[in-house]
Design an enzyme around this catalytic site. Sequence first.
Site, PDB file in Angstrom:
ATOM      1  N   GLU A 113       0.982  -1.314  -0.143  1.00 27.73           N
ATOM      2  CA  GLU A 113      -0.097  -0.100   0.165  1.00 27.73           C
ATOM      3  C   GLU A 113       0.750   1.118  -0.132  1.00 27.73           C
ATOM      4  O   GLU A 113       2.061   1.242   0.224  1.00 27.73           O
ATOM      5  CB  GLU A 113      -0.872  -0.179   1.289  1.00 27.73           C
ATOM      6  CG  GLU A 113      -2.394  -0.442   0.782  1.00 27.73           C
ATOM      7  CD  GLU A 113      -3.064   0.856   0.357  1.00 27.73           C
ATOM      8  OE1 GLU A 113      -2.471   1.678  -0.043  1.00 27.73           O
ATOM      9  OE2 GLU A 113      -4.500   0.654   0.192  1.00 27.73           O
ATOM     10  N   ARG A 122      -7.398   1.533  13.467  1.00 28.04           N
ATOM     11  CA  ARG A 122      -5.869   1.684  13.116  1.00 28.04           C
ATOM     12  C   ARG A 122      -5.820   2.704  11.919  1.00 28.04           C
ATOM     13  O   ARG A 122      -6.873   2.982  11.402  1.00 28.04           O
ATOM     14  CB  ARG A 122      -5.297   0.527  12.546  1.00 28.04           C
ATOM     15  CG  ARG A 122      -5.774  -0.103  11.236  1.00 28.04           C
ATOM     16  CD  ARG A 122      -4.944  -1.250  10.773  1.00 28.04           C
ATOM     17  NE  ARG A 122      -5.431  -1.707   9.231  1.00 28.04           N
ATOM     18  CZ  ARG A 122      -5.207  -1.310   8.288  1.00 28.04           C
ATOM     19  NH1 ARG A 122      -4.798  -0.141   7.883  1.00 28.04           N
ATOM     20  NH2 ARG A 122      -6.076  -1.827   7.319  1.00 28.04           N
ATOM     21  N   ASN A 150      -5.055   4.053   8.188  1.00 29.26           N
ATOM     22  CA  ASN A 150      -5.032   3.521   6.917  1.00 29.26           C
ATOM     23  C   ASN A 150      -4.265   4.480   6.061  1.00 29.26           C
ATOM     24  O   ASN A 150      -3.131   4.752   6.264  1.00 29.26           O
ATOM     25  CB  ASN A 150      -6.438   3.157   6.560  1.00 29.26           C
ATOM     26  CG  ASN A 150      -6.477   2.430   5.321  1.00 29.26           C
ATOM     27  OD1 ASN A 150      -5.700   1.401   5.214  1.00 29.26           O
ATOM     28  ND2 ASN A 150      -7.343   2.656   4.401  1.00 29.26           N
ATOM     29  N   ASN A 207     -10.103   6.032   2.786  1.00 31.12           N
ATOM     30  CA  ASN A 207      -8.983   5.545   1.844  1.00 31.12           C
ATOM     31  C   ASN A 207      -8.436   6.643   1.152  1.00 31.12           C
ATOM     32  O   ASN A 207      -8.178   7.832   1.635  1.00 31.12           O
ATOM     33  CB  ASN A 207      -9.422   4.503   1.288  1.00 31.12           C
ATOM     34  CG  ASN A 207      -8.717   3.348   1.355  1.00 31.12           C
ATOM     35  OD1 ASN A 207      -7.215   3.474   1.041  1.00 31.12           O
ATOM     36  ND2 ASN A 207      -9.125   2.065   1.423  1.00 31.12           N
ATOM     37  N   ASP A 225     -10.080   1.927  -3.408  1.00 33.50           N
ATOM     38  CA  ASP A 225      -8.900   2.019  -2.551  1.00 33.50           C
ATOM     39  C   ASP A 225      -8.173   3.142  -2.879  1.00 33.50           C
ATOM     40  O   ASP A 225      -8.397   4.214  -2.658  1.00 33.50           O
ATOM     41  CB  ASP A 225      -8.143   0.941  -2.727  1.00 33.50           C
ATOM     42  CG  ASP A 225      -7.568   0.087  -1.464  1.00 33.50           C
ATOM     43  OD1 ASP A 225      -7.082   1.314  -0.650  1.00 33.50           O
ATOM     44  OD2 ASP A 225      -7.211  -1.117  -1.191  1.00 33.50           O
TER      45      ASP A 225
END
Length: 299
Positions: A18, A101, A103, A154, A204
Amino acid sequence: MASPRIEAVVRQRHRMGESPVWEEGTGQLLFVDITAGLVCRWSPLTGEVQTVGLRNRVGCVALRQKGAYVVAAGTRLGFLDWETQQVQWVAWLDRDKPHNRFNDGKVDPAGRFVAGTMPEPSAPGVWEQGQGSLYTLYADHSVVRHLHGLGIPNGLDWSLDHSTFYHVDSLDYSVHVYSYDVQTGKIANPRLLYQLPQGQGMPDGMCVDVAGKLWVACIDGGRVIRLDPETGSQLCVVEMPVSRVTSCCFGGTDYADLYVTSAADGLSPEQLLQEPQAGHIFKVTGLGVRGVAPRPYTG
């Protein structure tokens, strides 16, 4: 758009690759492996991948002016010194949400770091709604929460004139657009820009090109799509050789190459056999467009 060429340039199976960021000063690609808790740096010249391991899942990495990187890991924000592999933590958020958490995140046009928190899934593919927030880390290390009640915050980026903020909520399968005050970092006036059609995965990670168009990676959709933010229409599709496409950024000479991260986590053993390149990092060339250079955090 020209006919693209797709090449796997980092041929290691990352669990959840990522947050790709091109570092122009070193000519290297930064990215993270969320599940493995790794910040990674790949050199196109040597092919070597260097890594620094953190104790928590690391959602994203960004550039910083003072010889370090900004990282968001667990629910903390900090500065990673690559040489010493030490992190100076400066903020701890969402303390009331132990299953959250950080991202995705990115540096805004004024040099602030903006990142979102999300809930961990309670079961495969199941997330609690409304647990995510979007935070901004200012140059003085103060933090402001600008959005809350989000699903999975995201991909994010800004318009070329810096007046508009684009943001993905994966749980809503949508890309939203906001007005953005670049002087203060305030985010306001949300509206829907694009709803990903059913059966094409989840939106995403995202980046912007020099024409002001959006490139959105579609996890479980095996593609990166280019969107027109003025009309909300899809302009083109780049079909990838893996299904779990997670994010993208432009880099390389003149920012003409699109780097695309992917994940192996979430695939069954049978699917992994069918997708031997799952978790690899890809370079897409021949798109006929260039990207925008990433900005460093100024604090």
